[in-house]
Scaffold this motif. Structure first.
Motif, PDB file in Angstrom:
ATOM      1  N   LEU A 168       0.800  -1.223   0.000  1.00  0.00           N
ATOM      2  CA  LEU A 168       0.000   0.000   0.000  1.00  0.00           C
ATOM      3  C   LEU A 168       0.839   1.283   0.000  1.00  0.00           C
ATOM      4  CD1 LEU A 168      -3.092  -0.994   2.153  1.00  0.00           C
ATOM      5  CD2 LEU A 168      -2.845  -0.897  -0.330  1.00  0.00           C
ATOM      6  N   PRO A 169       1.913   1.380   0.792  1.00  0.00           N
ATOM      7  CA  PRO A 169       2.724   2.602   0.698  1.00  0.00           C
ATOM      8  C   PRO A 169       3.373   2.775  -0.687  1.00  0.00           C
ATOM      9  CG  PRO A 169       3.208   1.454   2.743  1.00  0.00           C
ATOM     10  CD  PRO A 169       2.334   0.548   1.932  1.00  0.00           C
ATOM     11  N   LEU A 170       3.779   1.669  -1.292  1.00  0.00           N
ATOM     12  CA  LEU A 170       4.333   1.749  -2.649  1.00  0.00           C
ATOM     13  C   LEU A 170       3.293   2.280  -3.626  1.00  0.00           C
ATOM     14  CD1 LEU A 170       6.488  -1.417  -3.394  1.00  0.00           C
ATOM     15  CD2 LEU A 170       7.149   0.969  -3.624  1.00  0.00           C
ATOM     16  N   CYS A 171       2.094   1.757  -3.525  1.00  0.00           N
ATOM     17  CA  CYS A 171       1.023   2.212  -4.407  1.00  0.00           C
ATOM     18  C   CYS A 171       0.704   3.684  -4.160  1.00  0.00           C
ATOM     19  CB  CYS A 171      -0.218   1.356  -4.226  1.00  0.00           C
ATOM     20  SG  CYS A 171       0.027  -0.322  -4.837  1.00  0.00           S
ATOM     21  N   SER A 172       0.684   4.083  -2.898  1.00  0.00           N
ATOM     22  CA  SER A 172       0.430   5.490  -2.587  1.00  0.00           C
ATOM     23  C   SER A 172       1.501   6.389  -3.176  1.00  0.00           C
ATOM     24  CB  SER A 172       0.369   5.703  -1.076  1.00  0.00           C
ATOM     25  OG  SER A 172      -0.745   5.052  -0.546  1.00  0.00           O
ATOM     26  N   ALA A 173       2.729   5.939  -3.132  1.00  0.00           N
ATOM     27  CA  ALA A 173       3.832   6.769  -3.634  1.00  0.00           C
ATOM     28  C   ALA A 173       3.962   6.749  -5.152  1.00  0.00           C
ATOM     29  CB  ALA A 173       5.143   6.298  -3.006  1.00  0.00           C
ATOM     30  N   LEU A 174       3.645   5.616  -5.788  1.00  0.00           N
ATOM     31  CA  LEU A 174       3.902   5.478  -7.219  1.00  0.00           C
ATOM     32  C   LEU A 174       2.666   5.553  -8.104  1.00  0.00           C
ATOM     33  CD1 LEU A 174       6.516   2.580  -7.023  1.00  0.00           C
ATOM     34  CD2 LEU A 174       6.956   5.032  -7.278  1.00  0.00           C
ATOM     35  N   VAL A 175       1.507   5.194  -7.587  1.00  0.00           N
ATOM     36  CA  VAL A 175       0.304   5.125  -8.421  1.00  0.00           C
ATOM     37  C   VAL A 175      -0.570   6.358  -8.255  1.00  0.00           C
ATOM     38  CG1 VAL A 175      -1.808   3.819  -8.873  1.00  0.00           C
ATOM     39  CG2 VAL A 175       0.325   2.619  -8.406  1.00  0.00           C
ATOM     40  N   ILE A 176      -0.877   6.711  -7.026  1.00  0.00           N
ATOM     41  CA  ILE A 176      -1.801   7.809  -6.752  1.00  0.00           C
ATOM     42  C   ILE A 176      -1.358   9.124  -7.408  1.00  0.00           C
ATOM     43  CG2 ILE A 176      -2.906   9.173  -4.930  1.00  0.00           C
ATOM     44  CD1 ILE A 176      -3.943   6.255  -5.253  1.00  0.00           C
ATOM     45  N   PRO A 177      -0.073   9.470  -7.436  1.00  0.00           N
ATOM     46  CA  PRO A 177       0.302  10.725  -8.108  1.00  0.00           C
ATOM     47  C   PRO A 177      -0.139  10.783  -9.575  1.00  0.00           C
ATOM     48  CG  PRO A 177       2.111   9.976  -6.751  1.00  0.00           C
ATOM     49  CD  PRO A 177       1.076   8.883  -6.740  1.00  0.00           C
ATOM     50  N   HIS A 178      -0.158   9.647 -10.276  1.00  0.00           N
ATOM     51  CA  HIS A 178      -0.614   9.644 -11.667  1.00  0.00           C
ATOM     52  C   HIS A 178      -2.112   9.895 -11.762  1.00  0.00           C
ATOM     53  CE1 HIS A 178       3.142   8.540 -13.533  1.00  0.00           C
ATOM     54  NE2 HIS A 178       3.337   7.711 -12.527  1.00  0.00           N
ATOM     55  N   LEU A 179      -2.845   9.437 -10.769  1.00  0.00           N
ATOM     56  CA  LEU A 179      -4.285   9.652 -10.774  1.00  0.00           C
ATOM     57  C   LEU A 179      -4.651  11.068 -10.336  1.00  0.00           C
ATOM     58  CD1 LEU A 179      -5.435   6.270  -9.207  1.00  0.00           C
ATOM     59  CD2 LEU A 179      -5.433   6.917 -11.627  1.00  0.00           C
ATOM     60  N   GLU A 180      -3.771  11.712  -9.572  1.00  0.00           N
ATOM     61  CA  GLU A 180      -4.074  13.040  -9.051  1.00  0.00           C
ATOM     62  C   GLU A 180      -3.384  14.169  -9.803  1.00  0.00           C
ATOM     63  OE1 GLU A 180      -3.080  12.838  -4.915  1.00  0.00           O
ATOM     64  OE2 GLU A 180      -4.918  11.755  -4.421  1.00  0.00           O
ATOM     65  N   TYR A 181      -2.515  13.853 -10.767  1.00  0.00           N
ATOM     66  CA  TYR A 181      -1.779  14.892 -11.490  1.00  0.00           C
ATOM     67  C   TYR A 181      -2.746  15.825 -12.219  1.00  0.00           C
ATOM     68  CZ  TYR A 181       1.296  17.202 -14.769  1.00  0.00           C
ATOM     69  OH  TYR A 181       1.961  18.162 -15.489  1.00  0.00           O
ATOM     70  N   CYS A 182      -2.720  17.084 -11.884  1.00  0.00           N
ATOM     71  CA  CYS A 182      -3.558  18.123 -12.498  1.00  0.00           C
ATOM     72  C   CYS A 182      -5.053  17.812 -12.398  1.00  0.00           C
ATOM     73  CB  CYS A 182      -3.174  18.353 -13.956  1.00  0.00           C
ATOM     74  SG  CYS A 182      -1.644  19.249 -14.148  1.00  0.00           S
TER      75      CYS A 182
ATOM     76  N   GLY B  80     -11.899   2.394  -9.338  1.00  0.00           N
ATOM     77  CA  GLY B  80     -11.521   0.981  -9.473  1.00  0.00           C
ATOM     78  C   GLY B  80     -10.017   0.789  -9.442  1.00  0.00           C
ATOM     79  N   VAL B  81      -9.294   1.697 -10.064  1.00  0.00           N
ATOM     80  CA  VAL B  81      -7.827   1.624 -10.038  1.00  0.00           C
ATOM     81  C   VAL B  81      -7.324   1.877  -8.621  1.00  0.00           C
ATOM     82  CG1 VAL B  81      -5.696   2.683 -10.881  1.00  0.00           C
ATOM     83  CG2 VAL B  81      -7.584   2.285 -12.461  1.00  0.00           C
ATOM     84  N   GLN B  82      -7.963   2.791  -7.908  1.00  0.00           N
ATOM     85  CA  GLN B  82      -7.537   3.081  -6.538  1.00  0.00           C
ATOM     86  C   GLN B  82      -7.829   1.903  -5.594  1.00  0.00           C
ATOM     87  OE1 GLN B  82      -9.716   6.746  -5.965  1.00  0.00           O
ATOM     88  NE2 GLN B  82      -7.845   7.948  -6.206  1.00  0.00           N
ATOM     89  N   ARG B  83      -8.897   1.149  -5.852  1.00  0.00           N
ATOM     90  CA  ARG B  83      -9.226  -0.009  -5.006  1.00  0.00           C
ATOM     91  C   ARG B  83      -8.358  -1.221  -5.341  1.00  0.00           C
ATOM     92  NH1 ARG B  83     -14.532   1.826  -5.941  1.00  0.00           N
ATOM     93  NH2 ARG B  83     -14.724   0.407  -7.706  1.00  0.00           N
ATOM     94  N   ARG B  84      -7.801  -1.249  -6.506  1.00  0.00           N
ATOM     95  CA  ARG B  84      -7.059  -2.423  -6.973  1.00  0.00           C
ATOM     96  C   ARG B  84      -5.891  -2.832  -6.063  1.00  0.00           C
ATOM     97  NH1 ARG B  84      -4.917  -3.004 -13.137  1.00  0.00           N
ATOM     98  NH2 ARG B  84      -4.362  -5.182 -12.990  1.00  0.00           N
ATOM     99  N   PRO B  85      -5.090  -1.901  -5.544  1.00  0.00           N
ATOM    100  CA  PRO B  85      -3.985  -2.328  -4.660  1.00  0.00           C
ATOM    101  C   PRO B  85      -4.480  -3.082  -3.422  1.00  0.00           C
ATOM    102  CG  PRO B  85      -3.650  -0.073  -5.337  1.00  0.00           C
ATOM    103  CD  PRO B  85      -5.008  -0.478  -5.821  1.00  0.00           C
ATOM    104  N   ARG B  86      -5.592  -2.665  -2.859  1.00  0.00           N
ATOM    105  CA  ARG B  86      -6.139  -3.374  -1.695  1.00  0.00           C
ATOM    106  C   ARG B  86      -6.535  -4.788  -2.068  1.00  0.00           C
ATOM    107  NH1 ARG B  86      -6.286  -0.044   2.280  1.00  0.00           N
ATOM    108  NH2 ARG B  86      -7.211   2.002   2.204  1.00  0.00           N
TER     109      ARG B  86
END
Length: 180
Positions: free
Chosen positions: A129-143, A160-166
């Motif tokens: 989860l910390p890896l996903c927060s650091a590497l995935v979420i920024p792409h979903l939140e960019y601009c 759905g992409v945000q739930r996928r890591p869980r």
């Protein structure tokens, strides 16, 4: 940005780093002529200051209904028009529909999730989860302030992409460990 360039053009402009974007409402012939005059002034500024614009990067994005879609030139070259344009990593189309941007962000995030899943030996939720927060979420939140999801289907795709890591970390924790 060079102040002599900002004094050269009369239409609206946005400056980001080394990008110059002249823009304006073109609902009359006078509006079209004003944009073309500014393009001519930019070409003159280009020659006087010995700084060449990359004319291949200049594009026209026509927006709004009933847009007459006038043709423009920079120097002796016609500027190509596009139905959409990507700028600063955000895809904008003539209708300001952000579905393509949502799909691109989700696709990039899924690729990163796949890399995490295939390269991690440990399957613990505390590490995934910390890896996903650091590497995935920024792409979903960019601009996201600019291109936020407008339609329910786009929101569901991003959620759905945000739930996928869980879901993956739960599934990973029960799967057998990879061995070298």
């Amino acid at each position: 940005m060079n102040s002599s360039l900002t004094r050269t053009v009369k239409c609206n402009e946005s400056f980001v780093s080394s990008d110059t974007k002249p823009n304006g409402a073109v609902d009359t012939l006078e509006g079209r002529d004003a944009i073309q005059r500014d393009l001519h002034r930019l070409e003159e500024w280009d020659h006087v200051n010995l700084m060449r614009f990359n004319k291949a990067k200049w594009k026209v994005l026509y927006m709004g209904r009933g847009n007459p879609q006038y043709q423009y030139r920079l120097g002796d070259e016609w500027i190509e028009s596009r139905p959409e344009e990507k700028d600063l990593g955000v895809l904008v189309d003539k209708k300001l529909d952000m579905s393509w941007q949502c799909a691109l962000a989700a696709q990039k995030a899924k690729c990163i999730l796949g890399c995490i899943k295939s390269s991690m030996i440990s399957r613990s939720r505390e590490e995934i989860l910390p890896l996903c927060s650091a590497l995935v979420i920024p792409h979903l939140e960019y601009c996201i302030q600019l291109w936020g999801a407008q339609y329910k289907k786009d929101m569901e795709l991003l959620e759905g992409v945000q739930r996928r890591p869980r879901r993956c970390s739960e599934g990973w924790s029960t799967s057998p460990m990879k061995t070298g």
